[in-house]
Scaffold this motif. Structure first.
Motif, PDB file in Angstrom:
ATOM      1  N   LEU A 252      40.861 -15.551  25.633  1.00  0.00           N
ATOM      2  CA  LEU A 252      41.802 -16.469  25.873  1.00  0.00           C
ATOM      3  C   LEU A 252      41.225 -17.744  26.663  1.00  0.00           C
ATOM      4  CD1 LEU A 252      44.749 -17.888  25.095  1.00  0.00           C
ATOM      5  CD2 LEU A 252      45.483 -16.550  27.003  1.00  0.00           C
ATOM      6  N   LEU A 253      41.158 -18.846  26.219  1.00  0.00           N
ATOM      7  CA  LEU A 253      40.324 -20.014  26.808  1.00  0.00           C
ATOM      8  C   LEU A 253      41.415 -21.019  27.067  1.00  0.00           C
ATOM      9  CD1 LEU A 253      36.937 -20.560  25.393  1.00  0.00           C
ATOM     10  CD2 LEU A 253      37.430 -19.155  27.238  1.00  0.00           C
ATOM     11  N   ASP A 254      41.738 -21.366  28.530  1.00  0.00           N
ATOM     12  CA  ASP A 254      42.650 -22.322  28.822  1.00  0.00           C
ATOM     13  C   ASP A 254      42.095 -23.574  28.683  1.00  0.00           C
ATOM     14  OD1 ASP A 254      44.730 -23.747  29.898  1.00  0.00           O
ATOM     15  OD2 ASP A 254      44.209 -23.353  31.985  1.00  0.00           O
ATOM     16  N   ALA A 255      42.825 -24.918  28.367  1.00  0.00           N
ATOM     17  CA  ALA A 255      42.280 -26.114  28.258  1.00  0.00           C
ATOM     18  C   ALA A 255      41.414 -26.401  29.712  1.00  0.00           C
ATOM     19  CB  ALA A 255      43.375 -27.125  27.955  1.00  0.00           C
ATOM     20  N   GLY A 256      40.426 -27.525  29.522  1.00  0.00           N
ATOM     21  CA  GLY A 256      39.832 -27.700  30.858  1.00  0.00           C
ATOM     22  C   GLY A 256      38.427 -28.045  30.491  1.00  0.00           C
ATOM     23  N   SER A 257      37.902 -28.982  31.442  1.00  0.00           N
ATOM     24  CA  SER A 257      36.246 -29.029  31.293  1.00  0.00           C
ATOM     25  C   SER A 257      35.471 -28.054  31.702  1.00  0.00           C
ATOM     26  CB  SER A 257      36.081 -30.442  32.180  1.00  0.00           C
ATOM     27  OG  SER A 257      36.544 -30.117  33.326  1.00  0.00           O
TER      28      SER A 257
ATOM     29  N   THR B 258      43.072 -20.466  22.158  1.00  0.00           N
ATOM     30  CA  THR B 258      42.846 -21.756  23.153  1.00  0.00           C
ATOM     31  C   THR B 258      44.118 -22.505  22.989  1.00  0.00           C
ATOM     32  OG1 THR B 258      41.562 -23.515  24.193  1.00  0.00           O
ATOM     33  CG2 THR B 258      41.281 -23.005  21.871  1.00  0.00           C
ATOM     34  N   ASN B 259      44.549 -23.274  23.760  1.00  0.00           N
ATOM     35  CA  ASN B 259      45.566 -24.261  23.589  1.00  0.00           C
ATOM     36  C   ASN B 259      44.957 -25.570  23.713  1.00  0.00           C
ATOM     37  OD1 ASN B 259      44.966 -24.010  26.627  1.00  0.00           O
ATOM     38  ND2 ASN B 259      46.909 -25.094  27.029  1.00  0.00           N
ATOM     39  N   ALA B 260      43.338 -26.021  23.528  1.00  0.00           N
ATOM     40  CA  ALA B 260      42.671 -27.194  23.612  1.00  0.00           C
ATOM     41  C   ALA B 260      41.879 -27.273  22.141  1.00  0.00           C
ATOM     42  CB  ALA B 260      41.716 -26.872  24.683  1.00  0.00           C
ATOM     43  N   PRO B 261      42.529 -28.308  21.334  1.00  0.00           N
ATOM     44  CA  PRO B 261      41.950 -28.740  20.258  1.00  0.00           C
ATOM     45  C   PRO B 261      40.313 -28.950  20.381  1.00  0.00           C
ATOM     46  CG  PRO B 261      44.088 -29.882  20.364  1.00  0.00           C
ATOM     47  CD  PRO B 261      43.608 -29.045  21.627  1.00  0.00           C
TER      48      PRO B 261
ATOM     49  N   THR C  19      45.241 -34.258  29.706  1.00  0.00           N
ATOM     50  CA  THR C  19      44.432 -33.205  29.409  1.00  0.00           C
ATOM     51  C   THR C  19      43.778 -32.691  28.019  1.00  0.00           C
ATOM     52  OG1 THR C  19      46.445 -31.794  29.675  1.00  0.00           O
ATOM     53  CG2 THR C  19      45.341 -32.233  31.638  1.00  0.00           C
ATOM     54  N   GLN C  20      44.630 -33.083  27.166  1.00  0.00           N
ATOM     55  CA  GLN C  20      44.391 -32.677  25.753  1.00  0.00           C
ATOM     56  C   GLN C  20      44.380 -31.146  25.477  1.00  0.00           C
ATOM     57  OE1 GLN C  20      40.804 -34.198  24.085  1.00  0.00           O
ATOM     58  NE2 GLN C  20      40.973 -36.179  25.295  1.00  0.00           N
ATOM     59  N   ALA C  21      45.639 -30.782  26.094  1.00  0.00           N
ATOM     60  CA  ALA C  21      46.365 -29.284  26.114  1.00  0.00           C
ATOM     61  C   ALA C  21      47.585 -29.235  25.480  1.00  0.00           C
ATOM     62  CB  ALA C  21      46.232 -28.739  27.511  1.00  0.00           C
TER      63      ALA C  21
END
Length: 253
Positions: A99-104, A122-125, A150-152
């Motif tokens: 599972l990858l969280d949104a973020g740089s 993930t919750n990041a497109p 945050t594009q999340a």
């Protein structure tokens, strides 16, 4: 050293590093932590900085949540080193769910997924799109409203979807971390991050040292709820010690 000269140097350090901590300043100036706190309080009263738990940040940092595009261009090398170190924590089974969280910083893990075969959620497109280049991966994009900053993906549908999952490991980002826990400015993002923490078998936070010693509006995880923090070599020793005392493994890349 007179207080005025000391305070001038505090502002110089703050301008170059993006944050200051009470303990580090006390060691640097060879004064008590009470003296440093008085200096920071006086500078805050003049609106030259903003006091946070354990130190201070520039006013611009405290008042504006940086968007994803600006985050992608800051501390880039540190984030890449952090991701390389975090990649060693990927499950040995290439089919295990991640599972990858949104973020740089979490996005920097993408190049390290090439040999995996299992689900990446993930919750990041943007992260989902990046993961699709590895055609053997099973990419899952969580539902929800996408925050422009945050594009999340966030919201009740995102939280509900995360709660139904049981990934072997979750890699999370944060806006602030200190001895009390891990924080972010937005309640909706905090709810999603908190659900990720509770759903995963192992919880890993990726955070460069600029996040250390700062506390934002909402706590999404207490120190006791995180297994590993992967950060850089500039993490203040006081924060490192407090994390280790809480039972967290600290990896500095």
């Amino acid at each position: 050293m007179y207080a005025r000269e000391r305070q001038r140097q505090v502002l110089e350090v703050l301008g170059s590093s993006g944050r200051v901590t009470v303990t580090a300043l006390a060691e640097h100036f060879a004064v008590t932590t009470e003296t440093v706190r008085r200096d920071l309080d006086q500078l805050a009263a003049q609106e030259l900085l903003v006091r946070v738990h354990g130190g201070a940040v520039p006013r611009s940092t405290a008042e504006v949540e940086p968007d994803l595009e600006s985050r992608r261009t800051t501390h880039v090398e540190a984030k890449r080193r952090i991701a390389l170190a975090a990649a060693r924590l990927l499950p040995a089974d290439p089919r295990a769910a991640v599972l990858l969280d949104a973020g740089s910083t979490t996005a920097e893990l993408l190049p390290h997924l090439a040999l995996r075969r299992g689900p990446v959620i993930t919750n990041a497109p943007a992260i989902a799109q990046g993961a699709l280049v590895h055609t053997d991966l099973e990419v899952h994009l969580l539902p929800g409203r996408v925050r422009p900053t945050t594009q999340a993906a966030v919201g009740s549908s995102t939280v509900d979807a995360v709660r139904a999952l049981h990934p072997e490991v979750a890699f999370l980002g944060c806006n602030g971390l200190d001895e009390e826990g891990f924080t972010t400015p937005d309640p909706d993002e905090a709810a999603v991050k908190g659900a990720m923490v509770r759903s995963a078998g192992r919880r890993v936070v990726l955070a460069d040292s600029s996040k250390a010693g700062t506390r934002h509006l909402v706590t999404f995880a207490r120190s006791t709820e995180i297994d590993v923090v992967v950060t850089d070599a500039a993490l203040p020793e006081a924060i490192r010690s407090s994390l280790i005392e809480a039972g967290i493994e600290v990896i500095q890349a």
